[in-house]
Design a protein around this motif. Sequence first.
Motif, PDB file in Angstrom:
ATOM      1  N   GLN A 190       0.838  -1.191   0.000  1.00 15.25           N
ATOM      2  CA  GLN A 190       0.000   0.000   0.000  1.00 15.25           C
ATOM      3  C   GLN A 190       0.876   1.246   0.000  1.00 15.25           C
ATOM      4  OE1 GLN A 190      -3.537  -0.242   2.803  1.00 15.25           O
ATOM      5  NE2 GLN A 190      -2.068  -1.567   3.823  1.00 15.25           N
ATOM      6  N   VAL A 191       0.292   2.319  -0.464  1.00 12.62           N
ATOM      7  CA  VAL A 191       0.922   3.641  -0.389  1.00 12.62           C
ATOM      8  C   VAL A 191      -0.116   4.569   0.217  1.00 12.62           C
ATOM      9  CG1 VAL A 191       1.861   5.574  -1.707  1.00 12.62           C
ATOM     10  CG2 VAL A 191       2.391   3.229  -2.406  1.00 12.62           C
ATOM     11  N   PHE A 192       0.272   5.338   1.235  1.00 11.77           N
ATOM     12  CA  PHE A 192      -0.608   6.310   1.874  1.00 11.77           C
ATOM     13  C   PHE A 192      -0.125   7.696   1.474  1.00 11.77           C
ATOM     14  CE2 PHE A 192      -0.415   2.570   4.582  1.00 11.77           C
ATOM     15  CZ  PHE A 192      -1.755   2.306   4.798  1.00 11.77           C
ATOM     16  N   THR A 193      -1.005   8.499   0.877  1.00 14.87           N
ATOM     17  CA  THR A 193      -0.604   9.832   0.427  1.00 14.87           C
ATOM     18  C   THR A 193      -1.802  10.770   0.435  1.00 14.87           C
ATOM     19  OG1 THR A 193       0.683  11.005  -1.274  1.00 14.87           O
ATOM     20  CG2 THR A 193      -0.973   9.415  -2.054  1.00 14.87           C
ATOM     21  N   ASP A 194      -1.553  12.032   0.165  1.00 16.52           N
ATOM     22  CA  ASP A 194      -2.611  13.035   0.102  1.00 16.52           C
ATOM     23  C   ASP A 194      -3.317  12.934  -1.256  1.00 16.52           C
ATOM     24  OD1 ASP A 194      -3.910  15.720  -0.353  1.00 16.52           O
ATOM     25  OD2 ASP A 194      -3.080  16.035   1.642  1.00 16.52           O
ATOM     26  N   ALA A 195      -4.634  13.059  -1.252  1.00 14.09           N
ATOM     27  CA  ALA A 195      -5.405  12.989  -2.500  1.00 14.09           C
ATOM     28  C   ALA A 195      -4.980  14.071  -3.484  1.00 14.09           C
ATOM     29  CB  ALA A 195      -6.899  13.094  -2.206  1.00 14.09           C
ATOM     30  N   ALA A 196      -4.469  15.194  -2.981  1.00 14.44           N
ATOM     31  CA  ALA A 196      -4.030  16.276  -3.874  1.00 14.44           C
ATOM     32  C   ALA A 196      -2.893  15.826  -4.787  1.00 14.44           C
ATOM     33  CB  ALA A 196      -3.585  17.485  -3.051  1.00 14.44           C
ATOM     34  N   ASN A 197      -2.105  14.836  -4.354  1.00 16.36           N
ATOM     35  CA  ASN A 197      -1.034  14.332  -5.209  1.00 16.36           C
ATOM     36  C   ASN A 197      -1.571  13.601  -6.433  1.00 16.36           C
ATOM     37  OD1 ASN A 197       1.010  15.273  -3.496  1.00 16.36           O
ATOM     38  ND2 ASN A 197       0.888  13.434  -2.240  1.00 16.36           N
TER      39      ASN A 197
END
Length: 196
Positions: A166-173
């Motif tokens: 999994q990768v956790f990141t900001d939706a803006a990316n």
Amino acid sequence: MMGTAVLFGTVAVTFAVGMGASLGEVTKARAHDAADVTVAVPLPEIGPAGPVPEERPAADPAKIAAAIEANSGTGKYYSAGTVRATVSGVTGTTAVNAFTGDAYWGGYTMVSGRWFDQPGEAAVPTGFLAATGIEIGDTVTLNGLGEPVTVRIVGEVLDPRYDGMQVFTDAANLTPTHADLTDISHYRGHVRYGRG
């Protein structure tokens, strides 16, 4: 003989307490249940021939977010959606969990590094680091999202789901790629508090 029995008993108790604490942390990491209220996407109805066509209009994530934030009891809030991406050198797809708002308080336990808080940053589980051979501070490119998205890994998260892929990141990316997020859920907490 008595000393050996006491020694083995002490080792067994220490092992049992340590194992219990470790399993408790893994269970907590799997739950991510710090939210007081969770609004999940309803599953489709299943009929004898498969999913029943949707008769109700699709939920608008922006309207749900606005309603939650407008509630006087909301102290903190984030939403999470998922999209699948490919990563060079890794077979299959990887779940990209994209958040709107600060999800740090949502029960995610950090193994090392920190939770993402700047554009272009991400956190990943231990399994992802092992499978890709990357380390905290390295970048990884997520493909198959319309356009490639490169993120810098800033933290390692304790999360065993999906074998750690999994990768956790900001939706803006993901916004410039127009990635179609699915399974959008909303999480609300009552009390405002910072990272600590």
